[in-house]
Write a protein that holds these residues in place. Structure first.
Motif, mmCIF file in Angstrom:
data_model
loop_
_atom_site.group_PDB
_atom_site.id
_atom_site.type_symbol
_atom_site.label_atom_id
_atom_site.label_comp_id
_atom_site.label_asym_id
_atom_site.label_seq_id
_atom_site.Cartn_x
_atom_site.Cartn_y
_atom_site.Cartn_z
ATOM 1 N N SER A 55 0.813 -1.220 0.000
ATOM 2 C CA SER A 55 0.000 0.000 0.000
ATOM 3 C C SER A 55 0.844 1.266 0.000
ATOM 4 N N ASP A 56 2.080 1.194 0.527
ATOM 5 C CA ASP A 56 2.992 2.340 0.541
ATOM 6 C C ASP A 56 4.399 1.820 0.253
ATOM 7 N N PRO A 57 5.274 2.662 -0.327
ATOM 8 C CA PRO A 57 6.633 2.209 -0.686
ATOM 9 C C PRO A 57 7.581 2.199 0.506
ATOM 10 N N VAL A 58 7.185 1.486 1.560
ATOM 11 C CA VAL A 58 7.971 1.454 2.795
ATOM 12 C C VAL A 58 8.078 0.025 3.311
ATOM 13 N N VAL A 59 9.077 -0.201 4.183
ATOM 14 C CA VAL A 59 9.276 -1.505 4.816
ATOM 15 C C VAL A 59 9.610 -1.281 6.289
ATOM 16 N N VAL A 509 3.881 8.750 -4.426
ATOM 17 C CA VAL A 509 2.653 9.325 -4.969
ATOM 18 C C VAL A 509 1.883 9.965 -3.819
ATOM 19 N N LEU A 510 1.669 11.272 -3.907
ATOM 20 C CA LEU A 510 0.927 11.953 -2.857
ATOM 21 C C LEU A 510 -0.534 11.520 -2.884
ATOM 22 N N PHE A 863 2.921 9.745 4.451
ATOM 23 C CA PHE A 863 1.467 9.675 4.487
ATOM 24 C C PHE A 863 0.983 8.230 4.554
ATOM 25 N N GLU A 864 1.748 7.400 5.292
ATOM 26 C CA GLU A 864 1.411 5.979 5.364
ATOM 27 C C GLU A 864 0.133 5.726 6.146
ATOM 28 N N LYS A 887 5.199 18.203 -2.134
ATOM 29 C CA LYS A 887 6.149 18.220 -3.262
ATOM 30 C C LYS A 887 6.859 19.572 -3.352
ATOM 31 N N GLN A 888 6.111 20.635 -3.096
ATOM 32 C CA GLN A 888 6.722 21.956 -3.132
ATOM 33 C C GLN A 888 7.783 22.098 -2.028
ATOM 34 N N ARG A 889 7.486 21.537 -0.866
ATOM 35 C CA ARG A 889 8.470 21.565 0.215
ATOM 36 C C ARG A 889 9.702 20.749 -0.155
ATOM 37 N N GLU A 890 9.491 19.669 -0.878
ATOM 38 C CA GLU A 890 10.624 18.863 -1.339
ATOM 39 C C GLU A 890 11.544 19.699 -2.221
ATOM 40 N N ASN A 891 10.964 20.519 -3.066
ATOM 41 C CA ASN A 891 11.777 21.409 -3.912
ATOM 42 C C ASN A 891 12.518 22.447 -3.077
ATOM 43 N N THR A 892 11.858 22.935 -2.018
ATOM 44 C CA THR A 892 12.520 23.877 -1.118
ATOM 45 C C THR A 892 13.754 23.240 -0.496
ATOM 46 N N VAL A 893 13.614 21.993 -0.083
ATOM 47 C CA VAL A 893 14.747 21.268 0.511
ATOM 48 C C VAL A 893 15.870 21.107 -0.505
ATOM 49 N N LYS A 894 15.506 20.697 -1.711
ATOM 50 C CA LYS A 894 16.518 20.464 -2.740
ATOM 51 C C LYS A 894 17.308 21.732 -3.061
ATOM 52 N N ASN A 895 16.646 22.869 -2.994
ATOM 53 C CA ASN A 895 17.275 24.123 -3.429
ATOM 54 C C ASN A 895 17.961 24.900 -2.308
ATOM 55 N N ILE A 896 17.751 24.487 -1.064
ATOM 56 C CA ILE A 896 18.329 25.255 0.032
ATOM 57 C C ILE A 896 19.853 25.048 0.066
#
Length: 947
Positions: A55-59, A509-510, A863-864, A887-896
């Motif tokens: 159901s989610d990409p986690v283990v 996937v959000l 969001f599990e 996703k927008q926050r992910e971009n903030t992290v990538k660019n900081i």
């Protein structure tokens, strides 16, 4: 426990069963839900359980070692728990702090552990691409660890565990209650005689040789179960398990411990004057049964029926009729060898516990006359079904469930027998176990009373023996935990020092968010999720304390509690039965800024649950009797908070951060004066003026579509009349121009509770999330943060420390929070100040890489659960965030950049413009704090004993 909260009871795990519903006098079964698994055993004895959940990409990966405090020796207690701490620190190929550092890099939930009487768990949930890394790391901990433990490392971790004991036992109300119970319930030669955390004397006396002997005896593959649950390739995972675990040598055979039930030959009554208690507490404990004993199922129903809800005999007698308390707790504490049955009552101020005991006996007599009905038995089972599905909302929960059956029942397949045992409970069984284990049986009675109020204890009680630690200035053992161990590495068939590569990066996937707005003004936010047949929702009515009069703080909290105490058409008991018969929960609460009506229900009962929500909201009962009970309960809570150093710190810090002019400076539950001044008319006025759909949001997650949600709200939309609600301007104090130290005196405190911070940012400010990113390596990243590494791992001053930015639509505080050993209060505050001062200047490329790696990769598990999805909807609805804000926050992290972090640190981490609050022993600690350089500390309360 390795985390900042210690569990003294075993983890509550989940049982599959079939619910019953009554219709036309016939019993109908709901569909059975099964958790599939595969099991195998390596040649060295390691048991492995695999469960697929895509159901989610986690283990989730968990190691469960079949050793707890029950396997310890007298004089060497606390070893199992101490060992749990040690196993996180280092191993031959992970290096110092390796698992914690790796957890941050891979976006894991944070490696953690827990210890009980009979087992020790190590666990973490990670993105699926890090599964091989986790298998490698867990194998290294199990087989390649012991050489890395040095005397300085052991000395440091002893201090951490001591701080945990102070925080969880010695520096809180009733903290030593279970120690008194267990030492009197179990004989000295019984393995449950001592507490899981052990004695401070035994911990201090533990030698390095003791630790190695414990490891070699119990931490062997043939005493361990590895559970892997989530989204993974079974064939590849088996190969990894074989590669990393198979060459770890089997240990000596582990003998099975025989069941050791206890029998009391007399009732024992003990009392203790508790320095931190403001209210008297009575606890009754009967010898009971081991985990999965045939009688444990009926005993579980008995405890629920006797104590929980309006129909419960104990609630009716002690709460409603005699008004001696606001709550009765009755529960099983079942372990591998035997168990205990515990009834606990915190009575109202100055209440004679003999009166409480008489009330308990009266309630028992009423139960003996009336018994339990089939309808009530079915109602309790319906709630159990919902609880089960809630437990399955995470892969870690599923993994723990399977390991629990393996360890304590001999096979994960016991799930099928467990189902039959639960379903087989009858009303006759419930009465039978009552007569067998409770009626006329001997028990342990402990009376924990405030200082100077021994007269409130049960008659015939004798003084309990409680060992209180003496903390002496400058007498702690010195150590340097940074000294590296020297040893010959354990040989292996391959180079274990090479960390495995990531697997294929998971596609995150959000959740798909839908929105709507009804004609009444009610806003809807939803996520459809068919993973389990559940629905979780909350109706948020904005206002809360923000709309209260400063002289009557507490109205919204009292109103929220009263809303679920009956309706115009249902008495409080009838409403409660209607909710529980659906296997649902509906609870109302108040925050600083909202009243929340939250619910959880089986999807098949969603429509019926929402009809009850509408009735609760639109047809309040205004029950005067319930109002009086809520008022007395609230006054009792206020009294209890005054004796708890952590609550004192929280409430005093609010006053200092928000300032006297702000309504947010108040404790939202109110004060004695405000609560005593509130009338039922005040609640009605608040309801009539402020409960409106135009200031309300409905957030919902689960196995229900947008169309079904709209249909379920059609009547509410039609009947809930809109009204304009005006919000006053909220004042929040500015950051201080210069730092000051404030001190709240708790004489004899074993710890000092520290709060440092200032009013900083609102959640809607442009800098809020960037500041949150900046804070990750300071104190927001758990064991990867500098504050934890320096104060806990480096110095052993604390069990836990963290920092955070906490804002809403209103500016909230930046805060650093911890509890430290009292005799290092000055040293801790000074070290915190140094770390914060140097943080921006020292922030480097590695810090940035760790921050980015964690914040980006952790999105795979963000969001599990249903709760996390509901939190996502809360942020979208309250702060007008876009649906894809993650996703927008992910971009903030990538660019900081490093330079961005340095600028943010300079802007928001000025230690010379912060509030410093210490709650502790002023006699020994206040004067030394002058050395910080912020002048003479300001004493917030006059010298007083907390009794």
């Amino acid at each position: 426990m390795k985390s900042f909260q210690f569990l003294t009871l075993p983890i509550l795990l989940f049982t599959v069963f079939v619910s019953y519903s009554q219709k036309d006098g016939k019993t109908a079964k709901s569909k059975e839900f099964k958790v599939e698994f595969e099991q195998f055993t390596l040649d060295n004895g390691l048991k492995v359980i695999l469960h697929i959940d895509r159901s989610d990409p986690v283990v989730a990966v968990a190691l469960t070692c079949h050793v707890g405090s029950a396997r310890e020796k007298a004089g060497r207690t606390g070893f199992a728990h101490l060992f749990e701490h040690l196993l996180f620190l280092e191993s031959e190929n992970l290096g110092k702090g390796g698992l914690d550092k790796m957890s941050a890099r891979i976006g894991g939930s944070g490696a953690n552990g827990s210890t009980s009487r009979d087992r020790t768990n190590y666990y973490q949930t990670v993105p699926k691409d890090a599964l091989e890394k986790m298998i490698w790391a867990e194998a290294d901990k199990l087989g390649y660890f012991i050489n890395t433990v040095t005397d300085p490392v052991l000395a440091k971790e002893k201090q951490v565990v001591k701080n945990e004991k102070r925080q969880s036992y010695d520096n809180k109300p009733y903290g030593n209650n279970f120690s008194v119970i267990n030492t009197n319930l179990y004989p000295e030669n019984h393995p449950y005689h001592w507490e899981v955390i052990g004695s401070l004397e035994d911990l201090q006396n533990a030698s390095l040789q003791d630790v190695k002997e414990f490891y070699n005896r119990w931490y062997v593959p043939n005493n361990v179960t590895l559970t892997i649950a989530g989204d993974f390739d079974v064939k590849q995972t088996k190969a990894w398990v074989q590669k990393y675990f198979s060459e770890i040598k089997r240990g000596e055979s582990i003998p099975k411990m025989e069941k050791q039930p206890v029998t009391l030959t007399e009732t024992k009554k003990l009392y203790y004057e508790d320095n931190f208690a403001r209210l008297p507490q009575l606890t009754l404990t009967w010898p009971s049964v081991y985990e999965y004993h045939p009688d444990s199922y009926a005993l579980e129903v008995l405890a629920t029926y006797l104590s929980r809800g309006k129909k419960a005999p104990l609630y009716k007698t002690l709460v409603e009729d005699q008004k001696l308390t606001d709550e009765v707790r009755f529960s099983q504490y079942n372990s591998e060898l035997t168990g205990q049955y515990i009834l606990k009552v915190v009575a109202f101020d100055k209440t004679d516990l003999n009166t409480v005991m008489n009330g308990v006996n009266e309630a028992f007599k009423n139960f003996e006359k009336e018994g339990i009905s089939q309808q009530d038995l079915s109602r309790i089972k319906a709630g159990q079904e919902t609880d089960f599905y809630n437990g399955l909302s995470s892969v870690l929960g599923k993994g723990f469930q399977l390991a629990q059956y393996e360890i304590f029942a001999g096979t994960p397949d016991f799930i099928n027998q467990d189902v039959k045992n639960i379903l087989a409970v009858t009303t006759e069984d419930v009465m039978r176990v009552y007569k067998k284990y409770i009626k006329d049986q001997h028990f342990i009675a402990t009376s924990f009373v405030p200082k100077g109020e021994a007269n409130l204890a049960l008659k015939g009680s004798v003084l309990a023996k409680v060992v209180e630690e003496k903390i002496i200035e400058g007498k702690e053992e010195a150590f340097d935990a940074s000294i590296a161990a020297t040893y010959a590495k354990t040989p292996s068939k391959f180079d274990r020092s090479i960390e495995p590569a990531y697997g294929k990066s998971p596609d995150v996937v959000l959740p798909s968010v839908w929105k709507d707005k009804l004609s009444s003004g009610l806003s809807l936010f939803g996520i459809e999720n068919q993973e389990v047949p559940l629905v979780e929702f909350q109706l948020q009515i904005k206002g809360g304390m923000l709309l209260e009069n400063a002289s009557k703080i507490g109205i919204s909290k009292m109103l929220a509690e009263l809303m679920t105490k009956g309706t115009q058409n249902k008495t409080p008991e009838q409403l409660e039965n209607a909710i529980e018969s659906l296997g649902a929960t509906i609870k109302a609460s108040a925050t600083d800024e909202s009243i929340l009506i939250k619910g959880n229900t089986l999807a098949k009962n969603y429509d019926q649950t929402m009809k009850l929500v509408q009735e609760i909201l639109l047809q309040p009962r205004w029950d005067a009797k319930e109002f009086d009970l809520i008022k007395q309960s609230t006054l009792s809570q206020i009294q209890q908070q005054k004796a708890d150093p952590n609550n004192i710190a929280r409430n005093e810090f609010r006053k200092l951060v928000y300032g006297k002019e702000s309504v947010l400076s108040n404790n939202r539950i109110g004060t004695e004066n405000s609560i005593n001044s509130i009338s039922l008319t005040d609640l009605k006025d608040y309801y009539n003026q402020n409960i409106s759909p135009v200031v309300s949001d409905f957030q919902i997650v689960g196995a229900v579509s947008k169309a079904e949600v709209n249909r379920s709200l059609a009547d509410l939309n039609k009947n809930w009349k809109s009204k304009k609600v005006t919000f006053p301007a909220i004042k929040v104090a500015d950051a201080p121009e210069s730092s000051k130290i404030y001190f709240y005196d708790v004489p004899g405190a074993k710890q000092s509770v520290i709060r440092i911070g200032y009013p900083a940012l609102a959640a809607t400010d442009a800098d809020f999330y960037p500041a949150d990113i900046m804070n990750y390596r300071l104190g927001g990243g758990g064991f990867s943060s500098q504050l934890t590494q320096e104060l806990r791992e480096g110095k052993g001053y604390t069990y836990g420390i963290g920092s955070s930015f906490d804002g809403s639509n209103t500016k909230g505080p930046f805060a650093i929070y911890s509890g430290v050993r009292s005799n290092v209060t000055y040293e801790s505050v000074n070290l915190i100040k140094e770390i914060v001062d140097q943080y921006g200047a020292n922030f480097n490329a590695n810090d940035l890489d760790v921050t980015k790696s964690y914040l980006i990769k952790s999105n795979a598990r963000a969001f599990e659960t249903m709760d996390s999805k509901l939190e996502m909807l809360y942020e979208i609805s309250n702060y007008n965030f876009p649906n894809d804000y993650a996703k927008q926050r992910e971009n903030t992290v990538k660019n900081i950049s490093i330079e961005d972090i340095k600028k943010l640190s300079k802007k928001y981490l000025n230690t010379n413009k912060m509030i410093y609050l210490i709650v502790g022993d002023a006699e020994t600690q206040l004067k030394k704090l002058e050395q910080i350089g912020f002048g003479t500390p300001i004493l917030l309360n006059k010298q007083q004993n907390i009794n």
